[in-house]
Scaffold this active site. Structure first.
Site, short mmCIF file in Angstrom:
data_model
loop_
_atom_site.label_atom_id
_atom_site.label_comp_id
_atom_site.label_asym_id
_atom_site.label_seq_id
_atom_site.Cartn_x
_atom_site.Cartn_y
_atom_site.Cartn_z
N ARG A 46 -70.51 -91.98 35.45
CA ARG A 46 -71.58 -90.78 36.57
C ARG A 46 -71.67 -89.62 35.44
NH1 ARG A 46 -69.64 -91.88 41.43
NH2 ARG A 46 -71.48 -93.85 41.06
N ASN B 215 -61.61 -90.02 45.04
CA ASN B 215 -61.74 -90.89 43.90
C ASN B 215 -60.59 -91.01 43.27
OD1 ASN B 215 -64.44 -91.36 43.21
ND2 ASN B 215 -64.82 -89.22 42.79
N GLU C 173 -63.58 -103.72 44.36
CA GLU C 173 -64.56 -103.20 43.08
C GLU C 173 -62.68 -103.51 42.47
OE1 GLU C 173 -66.94 -100.14 41.05
OE2 GLU C 173 -66.18 -100.46 43.32
#
Length: 177
Positions: free
Chosen positions: A23, A87, A123
């Site tokens: 990103r 994050n 994930e």
């Protein structure tokens, strides 16, 4: 490399462990840099995903990156209060192109009412196998989840109301110059 200074705009690039671009944020305004940390703000910032999709951030967000901690923090300033998206990621590095870090999937979300959630555990498990995160990496990331939760519980740094007030006020001063 010369550090960006207050009022400069930088690009932020997030990568995955395998080196693929994840990103990109364009035009993050720098509020402060030190030897080990960078504080910035995203406000209606263009974000480009790895698949080419683009979107624009909806609200101002104070961003915090550190060279010694394995997380970064986004404090989103909303009408109902400040919420956080954290994050689990490598410490950042900076080059002439961008501020860069590796995203390690796990995220901690803190809602305006104080509720905390650990996100993307599935994930993380998939990518840990696919991208072969080492046992050391797994340990470092799990320890940094503990550090992050401690910061949240003790309103340290970006989790302090005073911190958000100071940096948001500084952003408004710079924006209105």
């Amino acid at each position: 490399m010369k550090l960006p200074k207050e009022g400069d705009f930088i690009t932020i690039q997030s990568y995955k462990h395998d080196g693929s671009l994840h990103r990109t944020w364009r035009d993050t305004m720098v509020l402060k840099t030190t030897e080990n940390a960078l504080i910035g703000v995203n406000d209606h910032t263009l974000v480009t995903e790895s698949d080419g999709r683009r979107w624009v951030t909806r609200e101002p967000a104070i961003v915090y990156f550190h060279k010694k901690y394995w997380f970064n923090i986004i404090a989103m300033i909303r009408d109902n209060g400040v919420s956080y998206y954290c994050n689990l990621a490598s410490p950042y590095m900076m080059d002439t192109e961008a501020l860069k870090y590796i995203d390690y999937d796990l995220d901690v979300k803190v809602f305006a009412d104080g509720e905390k959630r650990l996100l993307d555990v599935d994930e993380y498990g998939i990518h840990k196998k696919e991208m072969q995160y080492s046992a050391d990496m797994d340990f470092i990331l799990k320890e940094n989840v503990k550090i992050l939760v401690d910061w949240i519980n003790h309103e340290k740094g970006p989790f302090s109301k005073a911190y958000i007030t100071i940096w948001y006020k500084r952003y408004l001063e710079l924006k209105n110059r």
